[in-house]
Design an enzyme around this catalytic site. Structure first.
Site, PDB file in Angstrom:
ATOM      1  N   ASN A   9     -75.434 -24.193 -85.015  1.00 33.01           N
ATOM      2  CA  ASN A   9     -74.871 -25.347 -84.302  1.00 33.01           C
ATOM      3  C   ASN A   9     -74.307 -24.481 -82.850  1.00 33.01           C
ATOM      4  O   ASN A   9     -73.402 -23.767 -82.949  1.00 33.01           O
ATOM      5  CB  ASN A   9     -73.758 -26.160 -84.770  1.00 33.01           C
ATOM      6  CG  ASN A   9     -72.933 -27.022 -83.990  1.00 33.01           C
ATOM      7  OD1 ASN A   9     -73.564 -27.524 -82.731  1.00 33.01           O
ATOM      8  ND2 ASN A   9     -72.009 -27.709 -84.442  1.00 33.01           N
ATOM      9  N   LYS A  11     -73.314 -25.959 -80.319  1.00 40.82           N
ATOM     10  CA  LYS A  11     -72.289 -26.676 -79.575  1.00 40.82           C
ATOM     11  C   LYS A  11     -72.688 -26.592 -78.161  1.00 40.82           C
ATOM     12  O   LYS A  11     -73.808 -26.714 -77.760  1.00 40.82           O
ATOM     13  CB  LYS A  11     -70.912 -26.127 -79.921  1.00 40.82           C
ATOM     14  CG  LYS A  11     -70.523 -25.872 -81.177  1.00 40.82           C
ATOM     15  CD  LYS A  11     -69.288 -25.542 -81.713  1.00 40.82           C
ATOM     16  CE  LYS A  11     -69.110 -25.537 -83.334  1.00 40.82           C
ATOM     17  NZ  LYS A  11     -67.800 -24.916 -83.613  1.00 40.82           N
ATOM     18  N   HIS A  95     -69.631 -34.497 -86.553  1.00 38.20           N
ATOM     19  CA  HIS A  95     -69.043 -33.127 -86.364  1.00 38.20           C
ATOM     20  C   HIS A  95     -67.337 -33.494 -85.866  1.00 38.20           C
ATOM     21  O   HIS A  95     -67.435 -34.308 -85.020  1.00 38.20           O
ATOM     22  CB  HIS A  95     -69.663 -32.257 -85.508  1.00 38.20           C
ATOM     23  CG  HIS A  95     -69.267 -30.863 -85.637  1.00 38.20           C
ATOM     24  ND1 HIS A  95     -67.797 -30.663 -85.125  1.00 38.20           N
ATOM     25  CD2 HIS A  95     -69.687 -29.754 -86.048  1.00 38.20           C
ATOM     26  CE1 HIS A  95     -67.747 -28.990 -85.180  1.00 38.20           C
ATOM     27  NE2 HIS A  95     -68.613 -28.560 -85.862  1.00 38.20           N
ATOM     28  N   GLU A  97     -65.388 -32.014 -84.072  1.00 34.56           N
ATOM     29  CA  GLU A  97     -65.120 -31.820 -82.589  1.00 34.56           C
ATOM     30  C   GLU A  97     -65.559 -33.129 -82.060  1.00 34.56           C
ATOM     31  O   GLU A  97     -65.140 -33.470 -80.961  1.00 34.56           O
ATOM     32  CB  GLU A  97     -65.979 -30.637 -81.994  1.00 34.56           C
ATOM     33  CG  GLU A  97     -65.503 -29.511 -82.511  1.00 34.56           C
ATOM     34  CD  GLU A  97     -66.461 -28.138 -82.415  1.00 34.56           C
ATOM     35  OE1 GLU A  97     -67.244 -28.231 -81.910  1.00 34.56           O
ATOM     36  OE2 GLU A  97     -65.817 -27.092 -82.948  1.00 34.56           O
ATOM     37  N   GLU A 167     -66.883 -28.885 -93.537  1.00 34.42           N
ATOM     38  CA  GLU A 167     -66.354 -27.809 -92.578  1.00 34.42           C
ATOM     39  C   GLU A 167     -64.922 -28.192 -92.483  1.00 34.42           C
ATOM     40  O   GLU A 167     -64.415 -29.200 -91.797  1.00 34.42           O
ATOM     41  CB  GLU A 167     -67.154 -28.303 -91.281  1.00 34.42           C
ATOM     42  CG  GLU A 167     -68.472 -27.905 -91.059  1.00 34.42           C
ATOM     43  CD  GLU A 167     -68.645 -27.600 -89.833  1.00 34.42           C
ATOM     44  OE1 GLU A 167     -69.451 -26.412 -89.645  1.00 34.42           O
ATOM     45  OE2 GLU A 167     -68.435 -28.560 -88.814  1.00 34.42           O
ATOM     46  N   GLY A 173     -64.204 -22.135 -85.763  1.00 33.06           N
ATOM     47  CA  GLY A 173     -63.672 -21.289 -84.792  1.00 33.06           C
ATOM     48  C   GLY A 173     -62.286 -20.685 -84.859  1.00 33.06           C
ATOM     49  O   GLY A 173     -62.019 -20.014 -83.867  1.00 33.06           O
ATOM     50  N   SER A 212     -66.319 -20.553 -89.531  1.00 35.17           N
ATOM     51  CA  SER A 212     -66.033 -19.019 -89.417  1.00 35.17           C
ATOM     52  C   SER A 212     -66.919 -18.264 -90.437  1.00 35.17           C
ATOM     53  O   SER A 212     -66.425 -17.335 -90.982  1.00 35.17           O
ATOM     54  CB  SER A 212     -64.544 -18.682 -89.552  1.00 35.17           C
ATOM     55  OG  SER A 212     -63.811 -19.369 -88.529  1.00 35.17           O
TER      56      SER A 212
HETATM   57  P1  13P Z   1     -67.542 -21.528 -86.529  1.00 30.62           P
HETATM   58  O1  13P Z   1     -68.599 -21.117 -86.946  1.00 30.62           O
HETATM   59  O2  13P Z   1     -67.643 -21.275 -84.835  1.00 30.62           O
HETATM   60  O3  13P Z   1     -66.345 -21.363 -87.037  1.00 30.62           O
HETATM   61  O4  13P Z   1     -68.071 -23.237 -86.023  1.00 30.62           O
HETATM   62  C1  13P Z   1     -68.133 -23.738 -87.324  1.00 30.62           C
HETATM   63  C2  13P Z   1     -68.991 -25.137 -86.902  1.00 30.62           C
HETATM   64  O5  13P Z   1     -68.020 -26.073 -86.383  1.00 30.62           O
HETATM   65  C3  13P Z   1     -70.295 -25.433 -87.247  1.00 30.62           C
HETATM   66  O6  13P Z   1     -70.669 -26.709 -86.880  1.00 30.62           O
END
Ligand code: 13P
Length: 250
Positions: A9, A11, A95, A97, A167, A173, A212
């Site tokens: 992903n 982002k 997601h 976010e 997640e 992150g 992570s």
């Molecule tokens: P990270 O791997 O940067 O923690 O992000 C996870 C994520 O949100 C994948 O969709």
């Protein structure tokens, strides 16, 4: 046993030049890994670029969101048919976010999931709890509500062949991944929740862990029984690091 699936992903990262370099790195490094499925979810404008670079390779591509509506006066939205026009096979739905920053309700997310599923696109449904919810011990309740919304609106059979990504929001992150035991417990819970309604759907479902994941912790996570792969943010932005994660799954 499920074949492992690793999904990148990206982002809101990338540019035409940077993506080209990264995808060429993926293609070269992942070629020998024949026992893992890999998908890269790119920002909308780069779907065409992903299509032209990845067509004919074993790497599939997808998007990070889609509209709950099929077409019409919805400024700024992107429909499932548009994703398919560019060869997308997967789409991330709900997601955290997006759910927090753009106020997506569980109902909207469920409708997006259904739209993807009924158009033969594989939805990757993201579920997970905040740190406060985990500390309060209500994480299963939170995740159950996200799953149950889809079951009550469209039926548990919607999960057949789909993907759920657990997640935990506190792990995204932060560099602080869930332990393999924490992740396994929630994955087992998710599968059981769906199995109570539809065993076949639950068995055909892939459940990814996200938050992570890196090349160092990937193996410990991926050996757990109900962890069928990973959804990777930061670790997917470097071809060498992403290769390490895919190699662990392979
Ligand atoms: P990270 O791997 O940067 O923690 O992000 C996870 C994520 O949100 C994948 O969709």
């Amino acid at each position: 046993m499920h074949r492992k699936l690793v999904v990148a992903n990206w982002k809101m990262h990338g540019s035409l030049a940077a993506n080209q370099q990264l995808l060429e790195g993926y293609i070269q490094r992942l070629k020998p890994l024949e026992n893992v499925d890999v998908v890269v979810c790119v920002p909308y404008p780069y779907l065409g670029q992903a299509q032209s670079l990845l067509q004919g390779t074993s790497i599939a591509w997808g998007a990070q969101n889609l509209s709950k509506d099929l077409a019409g006066a919805y400024t700024g939205e992107v429909s499932v048919a548009m994703l398919q026009d560019f060869g997308a096979t997967h789409v991330i739905v709900g997601h955290s976010e997006r759910a927090t920053a753009y106020c997506e309700s569980d109902e909207n997310i469920a409708t997006k999931f259904m739209q993807a599923k009924s158009h033969a696109l594989t939805p990757i449904l993201c579920v997970g709890e905040t740190l406060i919810e985990r500390e309060a011990g209500v994480m299963e309740m939170v995740v159950a509500k996200q799953i149950d919304t889809i079951i009550s609106m469209y039926g548990a059979s919607m999960f057949a062949g789909a993907v759920v990504a657990y997640e935990p929001i506190w792990a995204i992150g932060t560099g602080l991944a869930a332990t393999p035991e924490q992740a396994q417990a929630m994955h087992e819970f998710i599968r059981g929740r769906i199995a109570a309604h539809d065993k076949d759907a639950a068995n055909s479902l892939k459940i990814l862990y996200g938050g992570s994941v890196n090349s160092q912790n990937a193996v410990q996570l991926f050996v757990m029984q109900d962890i069928n792969g990973g959804l990777i943010g930061r670790g997917s932005l470097n071809a060498e690091e992403f290769e390490g994660i895919c190699r662990a799954a392979n």
